[in-house]
Write an enzyme that holds these catalytic residues in place. Structure first.
Site, PDB file in Angstrom:
ATOM      1  N   PHE A  87      61.017  34.102   3.988  1.00  0.00           N
ATOM      2  CA  PHE A  87      60.349  32.989   3.309  1.00  0.00           C
ATOM      3  C   PHE A  87      61.300  32.432   2.253  1.00  0.00           C
ATOM      4  O   PHE A  87      62.312  33.063   1.901  1.00  0.00           O
ATOM      5  CB  PHE A  87      59.016  33.416   2.689  1.00  0.00           C
ATOM      6  CG  PHE A  87      59.119  34.499   1.641  1.00  0.00           C
ATOM      7  CD1 PHE A  87      59.090  34.184   0.300  1.00  0.00           C
ATOM      8  CD2 PHE A  87      59.230  35.845   2.006  1.00  0.00           C
ATOM      9  CE1 PHE A  87      59.178  35.163  -0.673  1.00  0.00           C
ATOM     10  CE2 PHE A  87      59.324  36.831   1.039  1.00  0.00           C
ATOM     11  CZ  PHE A  87      59.293  36.493  -0.307  1.00  0.00           C
TER      12      PHE A  87
ATOM     13  N   ALA B 116      61.832  30.477  -1.602  1.00  0.00           N
ATOM     14  CA  ALA B 116      61.256  30.233  -2.926  1.00  0.00           C
ATOM     15  C   ALA B 116      62.381  29.959  -3.916  1.00  0.00           C
ATOM     16  O   ALA B 116      63.512  30.422  -3.745  1.00  0.00           O
ATOM     17  CB  ALA B 116      60.423  31.422  -3.395  1.00  0.00           C
TER      18      ALA B 116
ATOM     19  N   HIS C   4      57.828  18.286 -20.677  1.00  0.00           N
ATOM     20  CA  HIS C   4      57.771  16.824 -20.664  1.00  0.00           C
ATOM     21  C   HIS C   4      58.937  16.259 -19.834  1.00  0.00           C
ATOM     22  O   HIS C   4      59.842  15.602 -20.357  1.00  0.00           O
ATOM     23  CB  HIS C   4      57.736  16.291 -22.094  1.00  0.00           C
ATOM     24  CG  HIS C   4      56.563  16.817 -22.845  1.00  0.00           C
ATOM     25  ND1 HIS C   4      55.326  16.177 -22.856  1.00  0.00           N
ATOM     26  CD2 HIS C   4      56.393  17.960 -23.547  1.00  0.00           C
ATOM     27  CE1 HIS C   4      54.473  16.902 -23.545  1.00  0.00           C
ATOM     28  NE2 HIS C   4      55.094  17.988 -23.973  1.00  0.00           N
TER      29      HIS C   4
ATOM     30  N   HIS D 210      50.414  18.018 -28.137  1.00  0.00           N
ATOM     31  CA  HIS D 210      51.838  17.693 -28.143  1.00  0.00           C
ATOM     32  C   HIS D 210      52.272  17.141 -29.507  1.00  0.00           C
ATOM     33  O   HIS D 210      53.404  17.368 -29.953  1.00  0.00           O
ATOM     34  CB  HIS D 210      52.111  16.668 -27.030  1.00  0.00           C
ATOM     35  CG  HIS D 210      53.532  16.233 -26.896  1.00  0.00           C
ATOM     36  ND1 HIS D 210      54.609  17.070 -27.075  1.00  0.00           N
ATOM     37  CD2 HIS D 210      54.072  15.016 -26.571  1.00  0.00           C
ATOM     38  CE1 HIS D 210      55.729  16.409 -26.862  1.00  0.00           C
ATOM     39  NE2 HIS D 210      55.437  15.156 -26.572  1.00  0.00           N
TER      40      HIS D 210
END
Length: 268
Positions: A78, A80, A88, A98
């Protein structure tokens, strides 16, 4: 069907057989030249207002974004990655926390606040000749005369044409002194929305709710202090009507999140 069988390559075909509606939906999927995904369904149109999240997407603070591969299909069965980035970055949400001490973080935003009508205020003609242009109260009044009153629970979005500049120096508009030049909301527009109880969110197609040449961020301070949120770096606003669409904002409710990258979809 086992997960192993899915990974072996037969999963997609099997899923298509098991879920023909999904297969048909994927068949209707196309990718336009701006990188925004559009889906055409029997129930209407869905437009992706989200930029692709990349390691070179410009950020206001210059925070670096990195990624590395952790595992691969040939070696591990797999695939990843691990990413490092500021909250942000790219198309993202600014929560009240924020800018406001004690303000709400992303887990505290309600589902009702994240699915809302979107009103598009187009200032692209003015911004084309003035990168420091702002959305004004008069822009909003003009919009309401033409399209009707902005709902109380709306996302009010600025379309300045800036999404088209991504990947060029004009997107940030940095001058020789290091000052940014790009459009944003004006404080008079924010006060108009707040005084009349219009909107729970504002959005821009630039990297800041305030115009790039701002040094005091009055729009961030005033809007977020009113317990509202903002969305920055929207895309595809030319592809939806100025009134009548509904936005869905998908943001991760991570612990004490001051914001975060978001997938924003508009339907109409």
């Amino acid at each position: 069907m086992s997960r192993r069988a899915m990974l072996a390559g037969g999963g997609a075909a099997a899923l298509a057989a098991l879920i023909p509606g999904e297969a048909a939906a994927h068949g209707r999927h196309r990718h336009n030249h701006h990188g925004h995904h559009k889906h055409h369904r029997d129930r209407g149109r869905v437009v992706d207002l989200t930029h692709e999240f990349t390691t070179d997407f410009p950020t206001y603070t210059g925070t670096a974004t990195t990624r590395e591969t952790l595992v691969t299909i040939p070696a591990n069965g797999f695939y990843a990655q691990r990413w490092s980035f500021g909250e942000h970055t790219a198309t993202h949400l600014d929560a009240p926390g924020h800018f406001v001490t004690g303000g709400r973080f992303t887990p505290e935003l309600t589902p009702e606040e994240l699915r809302l009508p979107i009103a598009v205020i187009n200032i692209s003609r003015r911004a084309a000749s003035n990168p420091d242009a702002t959305v004004t109260a008069e822009d909003i009044r003009r919009y309401e005369r033409r399209h009707g009153r902005i709902p109380k629970n709306a996302l009010v979005a600025m379309n300045s044409g800036w999404a088209e500049k991504l990947g060029t120096p004009a997107f940030l508009g940095r001058d020789s002194a290091g000052t940014f030049h790009f459009p944003g909301f004006g404080i008079d527009a924010i006060e108009y929305l707040l005084d009349r109880g219009r909107g729970v969110a504002i959005g821009v197609d630039t990297i800041s709710l305030d115009p790039g040449n701002s040094t005091t961020f009055p729009v961030h301070v005033t809007w977020l202090a009113a317990d509202h949120y903002g969305i920055e770096s929207l895309a595809g606003l030319d592809d939806i009507p100025r009134a009548g669409a509904v936005a869905t904002v998908g943001v991760i409710p991570w612990q004490e999140g001051s914001g975060g990258p978001a997938r924003v979809l508009a339907t109409y």
